[in-house]
Structure formats: structure tokens, C-alpha cells
Design a protein around this motif. Structure first.
Motif, PDB file in Angstrom:
ATOM      1  N   LYS A  93       0.837  -1.200   0.000  1.00 52.98           N
ATOM      2  CA  LYS A  93       0.000   0.000   0.000  1.00 52.98           C
ATOM      3  C   LYS A  93       0.878   1.258   0.000  1.00 52.98           C
ATOM      4  O   LYS A  93       0.659   2.195  -0.765  1.00 52.98           O
ATOM      5  CB  LYS A  93      -0.888  -0.017   1.257  1.00 52.98           C
ATOM      6  CG  LYS A  93      -1.866   1.136   1.329  1.00 52.98           C
ATOM      7  CD  LYS A  93      -2.956   0.853   2.373  1.00 52.98           C
ATOM      8  CE  LYS A  93      -3.833   2.081   2.553  1.00 52.98           C
ATOM      9  NZ  LYS A  93      -3.443   2.846   3.749  1.00 52.98           N
ATOM     10  N   LEU A  94       1.926   1.191   0.825  1.00 54.10           N
ATOM     11  CA  LEU A  94       2.871   2.302   0.938  1.00 54.10           C
ATOM     12  C   LEU A  94       3.489   2.632  -0.423  1.00 54.10           C
ATOM     13  O   LEU A  94       3.539   3.786  -0.853  1.00 54.10           O
ATOM     14  CB  LEU A  94       3.978   1.861   1.906  1.00 54.10           C
ATOM     15  CG  LEU A  94       4.696   2.889   2.747  1.00 54.10           C
ATOM     16  CD1 LEU A  94       3.688   3.718   3.525  1.00 54.10           C
ATOM     17  CD2 LEU A  94       5.624   2.156   3.719  1.00 54.10           C
ATOM     18  N   ILE A  95       3.921   1.562  -1.094  1.00 54.84           N
ATOM     19  CA  ILE A  95       4.595   1.768  -2.381  1.00 54.84           C
ATOM     20  C   ILE A  95       3.606   2.231  -3.438  1.00 54.84           C
ATOM     21  O   ILE A  95       3.891   3.134  -4.219  1.00 54.84           O
ATOM     22  CB  ILE A  95       5.322   0.483  -2.807  1.00 54.84           C
ATOM     23  CG1 ILE A  95       6.544   0.281  -1.905  1.00 54.84           C
ATOM     24  CG2 ILE A  95       5.761   0.551  -4.262  1.00 54.84           C
ATOM     25  CD1 ILE A  95       7.318  -0.969  -2.169  1.00 54.84           C
ATOM     26  N   MET A  96       2.434   1.608  -3.433  1.00 52.89           N
ATOM     27  CA  MET A  96       1.446   1.958  -4.454  1.00 52.89           C
ATOM     28  C   MET A  96       1.023   3.429  -4.337  1.00 52.89           C
ATOM     29  O   MET A  96       0.688   4.063  -5.335  1.00 52.89           O
ATOM     30  CB  MET A  96       0.219   1.045  -4.357  1.00 52.89           C
ATOM     31  CG  MET A  96       0.437  -0.298  -4.987  1.00 52.89           C
ATOM     32  SD  MET A  96       1.046  -0.108  -6.679  1.00 52.89           S
ATOM     33  CE  MET A  96       1.514  -1.756  -7.089  1.00 52.89           C
ATOM     34  N   GLU A  97       1.071   3.941  -3.131  1.00 49.28           N
ATOM     35  CA  GLU A  97       0.749   5.359  -2.958  1.00 49.28           C
ATOM     36  C   GLU A  97       1.832   6.254  -3.557  1.00 49.28           C
ATOM     37  O   GLU A  97       1.554   7.342  -4.040  1.00 49.28           O
ATOM     38  CB  GLU A  97       0.625   5.681  -1.462  1.00 49.28           C
ATOM     39  CG  GLU A  97      -0.729   5.339  -0.885  1.00 49.28           C
ATOM     40  CD  GLU A  97      -0.732   5.460   0.630  1.00 49.28           C
ATOM     41  OE1 GLU A  97      -1.702   5.014   1.236  1.00 49.28           O
ATOM     42  OE2 GLU A  97       0.269   5.989   1.181  1.00 49.28           O
ATOM     43  N   ARG A  98       3.072   5.768  -3.495  1.00 50.32           N
ATOM     44  CA  ARG A  98       4.200   6.597  -3.944  1.00 50.32           C
ATOM     45  C   ARG A  98       4.581   6.374  -5.395  1.00 50.32           C
ATOM     46  O   ARG A  98       5.171   7.230  -6.023  1.00 50.32           O
ATOM     47  CB  ARG A  98       5.446   6.283  -3.085  1.00 50.32           C
ATOM     48  CG  ARG A  98       5.236   6.383  -1.610  1.00 50.32           C
ATOM     49  CD  ARG A  98       4.979   7.821  -1.233  1.00 50.32           C
ATOM     50  NE  ARG A  98       5.071   8.005   0.204  1.00 50.32           N
ATOM     51  CZ  ARG A  98       6.090   8.628   0.791  1.00 50.32           C
ATOM     52  NH1 ARG A  98       7.067   9.116   0.082  1.00 50.32           N
ATOM     53  NH2 ARG A  98       6.103   8.779   2.097  1.00 50.32           N
ATOM     54  N   LEU A  99       4.302   5.154  -5.886  1.00 48.50           N
ATOM     55  CA  LEU A  99       4.772   4.778  -7.216  1.00 48.50           C
ATOM     56  C   LEU A  99       4.333   5.737  -8.326  1.00 48.50           C
ATOM     57  O   LEU A  99       5.160   6.134  -9.161  1.00 48.50           O
ATOM     58  CB  LEU A  99       4.334   3.342  -7.545  1.00 48.50           C
ATOM     59  CG  LEU A  99       4.963   2.743  -8.799  1.00 48.50           C
ATOM     60  CD1 LEU A  99       6.465   2.604  -8.651  1.00 48.50           C
ATOM     61  CD2 LEU A  99       4.340   1.386  -9.115  1.00 48.50           C
ATOM     62  N   PRO A 100       3.045   6.144  -8.372  1.00 50.18           N
ATOM     63  CA  PRO A 100       2.641   7.025  -9.481  1.00 50.18           C
ATOM     64  C   PRO A 100       3.479   8.300  -9.545  1.00 50.18           C
ATOM     65  O   PRO A 100       3.859   8.732 -10.648  1.00 50.18           O
ATOM     66  CB  PRO A 100       1.184   7.351  -9.151  1.00 50.18           C
ATOM     67  CG  PRO A 100       0.724   6.227  -8.319  1.00 50.18           C
ATOM     68  CD  PRO A 100       1.911   5.794  -7.512  1.00 50.18           C
ATOM     69  N   LEU A 276       8.846   7.289  -4.570  1.00 51.43           N
ATOM     70  CA  LEU A 276       9.572   6.166  -3.985  1.00 51.43           C
ATOM     71  C   LEU A 276      10.932   6.597  -3.459  1.00 51.43           C
ATOM     72  O   LEU A 276      11.423   6.050  -2.483  1.00 51.43           O
ATOM     73  CB  LEU A 276       9.780   5.082  -5.043  1.00 51.43           C
ATOM     74  CG  LEU A 276       8.612   4.173  -5.346  1.00 51.43           C
ATOM     75  CD1 LEU A 276       9.036   3.136  -6.365  1.00 51.43           C
ATOM     76  CD2 LEU A 276       8.140   3.507  -4.075  1.00 51.43           C
ATOM     77  N   GLY A 277      11.541   7.557  -4.123  1.00 54.05           N
ATOM     78  CA  GLY A 277      12.872   8.012  -3.725  1.00 54.05           C
ATOM     79  C   GLY A 277      12.864   8.540  -2.302  1.00 54.05           C
ATOM     80  O   GLY A 277      13.697   8.164  -1.483  1.00 54.05           O
TER      81      GLY A 277
END
Lengths: 325, 328
Positions: A93-100, A276-277
Motif C-alpha cells: 500500500k505504501l509503495i502503491m501510494e508513492r509509485l505514481p 519512492l525516492g
């Protein structure tokens, strides 16, 4: 048909590679001293052995390595990358929020660098000793030599602090309300500086390479043939020569994909871009292993997908590659 | 009837590291409609430069027409604008190059490369141009032209590529076709086929052909008149049969005796092959006021070293630039 077949083979290899990356990441992290239990106990100001053991069994850390690895991979296959104790959220969830946000930055920067780089390369190849050519060479050297965070800060000071053209940080202005286009323009305004910063390094690479290949291609026999057919300059350069000089640039762009992502970590940090960075930076500081693993996995995924797309693009540009796998 | 093409005192200069070299030095010739004129000579004698000059394709900033005229249809091409030259190129004058392997663009289909000429000069639609391209491929005897039109050059053999190249050059039915060593890169049987094809196509289209080659056999077979070039200058000019039976310039003589069985019967005992000793002088020696062939010539006298030979015109139409032309 053959095109489809070779593409499918490529996709299969990509999946194998991704699993290998997964295993390697997990093993390397496992080799590193310390684990989540240590970090948690540290943040609590110390814990006794009993508590440590309980944490370890809660997280499954008392199991043999292979079992842990198996569980992790099984989890990943179900899009479960584990749980971040630091953010108190599932890593996926954390990554999916940041990925876009990261994808937006990386893809636009890469495209900007590619298109502008090729364009500048072509212009300077047509007049190798012209003013534009020297300017491009200078800009390329500058972009390549300047550390990316420094370029970023410089742009921030100039365009945000003094000129107030662009916002200083973040990706959107929370005070703004309106329809899709209002938000689109808002994100765009936030995007421009980080995008330019990230693109500047790669712009240098691509324009130099495009210039070199274009100069070579312009001297080739088939360009002379194209001229002998009475085609216009524009057609000779932008049709016959350009399509031939694209392959090396696309190849390089594909190879640079991982560099673009690592560049994004720095740029996101400078501009507080919520991608993500920034997440990677914070979770490394917090020693949040599941999140780091998850980000590594997604970075690998982006690089592999990027390479796959490069491969397909190359085949589209050069028919000679289509039959080969 | 006025000749189709008239080249008068053409001088082309190349800028080299050692200064300016006249790669074409005072060249004049005429080309009549439907005729085949052949340029012969070793590499580096200025044959290809002449062709590029006719096309207006001299290398940018390095080569230029220093003086002289190229008159095509009452128009001096040396004075024509770039736009006008583009109209002529590929339409009125077109060219076949030496290397079919590299002269076709590797990333476009054969059909597209032919069709684009038709679109550029005749304003044909995409579909019409493609249909015409398929017809042209058929005309140059490529089997299954419909299917082959969507092939890329790398999917074709050398001979087929050169056929495609010819189809491309003939697409707009040019008045002049320049063939710059069209068969050098091909093997012998394919060479013969390409020459047959060119001969047939010339009959059908009545295009004049400028054939650049060092294949004396091809010259004897295809051309009516020939120009022997040496070091940027015309050595000998005239009807092919006259020159081959009785060359008036020592260089022509040398070139002809390099070739087996042009002059001898197969049954007859053949004379030894004789080579022309030495090499073509380097560019920096071009343009001197002496016979540039003198250093390699068996008939050399002091006069040859002292001044550039003048033209000697013979009654059979042969012209030789040699001090000793009458004695040969």
C-alpha cells in the motif's frame, strides 16, 4: 508473428530475472547484521531477550532462512510485500501510494531528455561547427558534470525563491480546489523543476550520442541515395537519417533506466517529491527492512519493464532486429 | 538536334589538406538522348566526381564547381538553385550507386523507398505510388513483386537490391540515368544479368545512360561512345569501337590490354596480359602543366614533362590528349 513470439520470450526472461532479483535482495538483506527486532527494541529504548524472541516469532524471523525466503516470495506473488512497522502500513500500500509520483517524474524526465536530446543532437550534427553545436556541447558537459542535487537546488533558488515561477516543494497544492484540469496544471507546475533537474544529466548523454550517430549516418551511402532521389532536406534528415540514428540512443536510454531511478531518489529528496525516492531515503534512515526490500523490488520491476519496452522500441525502429530473440 | 546534356570546360575543385585540387580539370562532353556514354578509368580519376557534379551532389563545403557549365535542357545546372536541383534529381536525372548493400536505407521497405520518389516528383497518392512501385519491381524482373515490395533491403540478395535500386532510379522515367559502377559489388553472373536489364530498359524507356565503370567488357557491350579519364582529365574520347580497336592514348592502350579477350578470339593464342605500371598521382599533383600520365607512360618524351598535351582530333571522331597520339 515472429515479433510477438520473440516479445513473449523476452517477457518470460524478464519474469525469471525478477524472481532472481527477489531472491538476491532478500538474501543480501538477510546477510546484513541486525534485524527488525533489534530496530524495534532500539526504538523502544531496549528490550529483554523474551521480548526480542516474541517479536522475532511474530515476524517469522525465527524460521530457517529458506522458509522465510519461500514465504516472502509466496507473499510477493500475491502482491504482499510484508508489513512496515515504521509506517505501520502494508508495504504494498505504501509503495502503491508513492509509485505514481515516481513514475510520473521518471517517465517525463526520460522522455524530455530523449526528445530534446535527439533534437539538439540532430541540429548540431547538421552544422557541427555552428553556434548551436557548441552550445549543445557546453550544455551537455555542464549537465553531465554538475551533481544533480546541486542543479536542483540552483534551479530552486533561481526559479522558485527569486522568480516565484514554480512552487518550492511537493507535488500538489492542498489549498487548491477545482476540476481535473486545475489539478493537472497544479501538478505540472510542481513537476517542471524536478523533471528538468533529472533530465539534465541524461539530456547530456543523449544529445552527445545523437549528435555522433547522426553525423555518421549523414555521411552514409543511403543518405546520399535519398538526396539523389530529390527529396527535401527535411525528409532526408528527419526521415531517412533520423530513423537510422535512433537505435543507439534508444539502447542507451534503456541502459540508463536504472540510473534514472537512482537519480530520482536524489531529485525527489531535493524537491520533497512524494515518490519512492523519498520513501527509500526515509526507510533506509529508519532501517525499515520490508519497505527497503519492497522498493528494491519495485525499482527492479521498473528497470526490467523499461528494458522490455526498450527492446520493443528497438525492434520497431530497426526491422533487422525483429527476427532475433 | 541539340544534345540532351552539354558539359563545357567543367572544373571541379576539392579542398584537401594540401590545398585545392582540381579533381575535374577542363572536361567537356555532350550526351545525346537515348545514347549510352561510358566513363572509364582507374579509381580516383574523377569519374564519380563528374557524376556527383551532374547531380548537384558534390560533398558540402569540400567540393565545388569552380568554372564551366553543365547545360541540361537549355538550363545551366551549375547556376540552378537547390530547390530546382531537387526537382531535377530523381526525376530528370537519376543515379544508381556502386554499393547496393549500403545504398538502400536499411530501415525502410523497398516499396516505400521506390514509392517516395513517385510521391515527391509526381504527386502520387500513397496507394498509387505503392502500386507503381510494385509495377517497377516487376519491370526489373524481381519475382513476386507484390510480396517483395514490403521486404526490407536486408532480406534481399545483392543482385536484387541493385535491381530495386534501378527500379527506384527509373521510377520517374528520367531522361538521364547515371550508373556509377553498378555491378562492381556483384558477382559475375549477376553482373551480366544487370547489364542485360539495363540494355533492355534503355530500349524501353529511351533514357540516355552515363555508365561509369572500369569494366572494359561492359563498355564494349553497352556504350556507343566512351571517355577515358585520367587524373581528372579527359585522356581520350570517341566512339567505343574505334577506341577499342585503335586506342590513341597510351593510357587507353594500357587499360585495354589489361582485359583478356576483348580483342582476341578464344581460339587464337592470346597475348600476355599487360598491366599499366605505377599508380594514379595523388590529388596534390593534379592540375600541373604537364602530362600527368607521363610517369607511367612507355612513350614519354621531354615534351610530355614540359607542357599539358593538347587535343588531337582524328577523322573518325576520336580525340586524344597526347603529344604522341598520331604515332600510336
Amino acid at each position: 508473428m515472429q515479433f510477438l513470439q520473440t516479445t513473449l520470450i523476452r517477457i518470460f526472461y524478464a519474469i525469471v530475472l525478477l524472481v532472481a532479483v527477489l531472491v538476491l535482495n532478500f538474501s543480501l538483506m538477510h546477510l546484513a547484521p541486525g534485524d527488525v527486532a533489534d530496530t524495534i527494541s532500539q526504538s523502544m529504548g531496549g528490550a529483554d531477550q523474551e521480548l526480542l524472541d516474541r517479536i522475532r516469532s511474530d515476524y517469522g524471523l525465527d524460521q530457517p532462512f529458506l522458509v522465510q525466503l519461500g514465504r516472502y516470495i509466496a507473499g510477493v506473488l500475491q502482491f504482499d510485500l510484508g508489513f512496515s512497522f515504521f509506517y505501520n502500513q502494508p508495504v504494498t500500500k505504501l509503495i502503491m501510494e508513492r509509485l505514481p509520483a515516481t513514475l510520473l517524474l521518471v517517465v517525463t524526465a526520460q522522455l524530455l531528455a530523449l526528445f530534446l536530446g535527439v533534437f539538439l543532437g540532430v541540429i548540431s550534427a547538421r552544422k557541427p561547427n555552428g553556434l548551436t553545436s557548441h552550445f549543445v556541447t557546453f550544455m551537455a558537459l555542464f549537465g553531465y558534470a554538475a551533481p544533480v542535487f546541486w542543479t536542483g537546488i540552483l534551479l530552486l533558488i533561481g526559479f522558485s525563491l527569486h522568480l516565484h515561477w514554480f512552487p518550492v516543494a511537493g507535488m500538489r497544492d492542498v489549498t487548491i480546489s477545482g476540476g481535473f484540469w486545475v489539478h493537472f496544471v497544479d501538478v505540472l507546475r510542481h513537476l517542471i523543476l524536478p523533471m528538468i533537474t533529472l533530465a539534465s544529466i541524461f539530456l547530456a548523454l543523449y544529445s552527445r550520442l545523437a549528435r555522433a550517430t547522426m553525423m555518421e549516418v549523414l555521411g552514409s551511402d543511403y543518405v546520399r541515395t535519398a538526396k539523389s532521389k530529390g527529396l527535401s532536406q527535411r525528409q532526408v534528415v528527419y526521415k531517412h537519417a533520423l530513423k537510422n540514428s535512433l537505435s543507439p540512443v534508444i539502447t542507451l536510454a534503456g541502459l540508463q533506466f536504472s540510473a534514472v531511478i537512482s537519480g530520482a531518489v536524489l531529485v525527489e529528496t531535493v524537491f520533497s517529491w512524494p515518490g519512492l525516492g523519498t520513501l527509500a531515503f526515509q526507510s533506509i534512515i529508519a532501517r525499515d527492512t520490508p519497505t527497503i526490500l519492497g522498493i528494491l523490488f519495485f525499482s527492479a520491476l521498473v528497470v526490467i519493464v523499461g528494458n522490455l519496452l526498450t527492446d520493443i522500441a528497438l525492434r520497431l525502429v530497426d526491422p533487422r532486429l525483429r527476427g532475433r530473440s | 538536334m541539340a544534345p540532351l546534356l552539354e558539359v563545357e570546360n567543367l572544373r571541379i575543385e576539392l579542398t584537401t589538406r594540401d590545398g585545392i585540387a582540381p579533381v575535374i580539370d577542363d572536361l567537356s562532353f555532350t550526351l545525346n538522348a537515348g545514347e549510352t556514354l561510358s566513363f572509364v578509368g582507374e579509381s580516383g580519376c574523377g569519374k564519380s566526381m563528374t557524376a556527383l557534379a551532374l547531380m548537384g551532389l558534390l560533398p558540402d563545403k569540400i567540393g565545388r564547381v569552380a568554372s564551366g557549365k553543365i547545360i541540361f535542357n537549355n538550363e545551366d545546372l551549375t547556376q540552378a538553385s537547390d530547390a530546382r536541383l531537387r526537382e531535377i534529381r530523381g526525376n530528370d536525372i537519376s543515379m544508381i550507386f556502386q554499393e547496393p548493400m549500403t545504398s538502400l536505407n536499411p530501415v525502410f521497405t523497398i516499396g516505400e523507398q521506390i514509392a517516395e520518389v513517385l510521391r515527391a516528383h509526381q504527386g502520387l497518392s500513397r496507394a498509387a505510388a505503392w502500386a507503381k512501385a510494385v509495377e517497377l519491381l516487376d519491370a526489373v524482373r524481381i519475382p513476386n513483386p507484390k510480396g517483395r515490395a514490403s521486404d526490407y533491403p536486408f532480406q534481399m540478395s545483392g543482385g536484387q537490391r541493385q535491381r530495386a535500386m534501378i527500379a527506384m532510379a527509373l521510377a520517374c522515367e528520367p531522361k538521364i540515368l547515371i550508373a556509377d559502377e553498378p555491378t562492381t559489388a556483384l558477382d559475375v553472373t549477376v553482373q551480366a544479368q544487370i547489364f542485360d536489364l539495363l540494355t533492355d530498359l534503355r530500349r524501353q524507356t529511351s533514357a540516355a545512360i552515363i555508365l561509369i565503370t572500369h569494366d572494359m567488357g561492359a563498355v564494349a557491350e553497352m556504350a556507343e561512345r566512351m571517355i577515358v579519364m585520367y587524373a581528372g582529365r579527359k585522356a581520350e574520347f570517341g566512339p567505343v569501337d574505334q577506341i577499342i580497336t585503335h586506342p590513341r592514348h597510351p593510357y587507353t592502350k594500357g587499360l585495354i590490354s589489361c582485359v583478356p579477350h576483348i580483342v582476341s578470339d578464344m581460339t587464337e593464342e592470346r597475348p600476355d596480359l599487360i598491366e599499366v605500371p605505377g599508380i594514379v598521382p595523388s590529388l596534390k599533383d593534379f592540375g600541373q602543366d604537364r602530362c600527368l600520365f607521363a610517369s607511367r607512360c612507355a612513350y614519354v618524351t621531354d615534351k610530355c614533362q614540359a607542357s599539358r598535351p593538347s587535343k588531337k582530333l582524328f577523322s573518325n571522331g576520336q580525340i586524344a590528349d597526347c603529344w604522341h597520339a598520331e604515332d600510336l
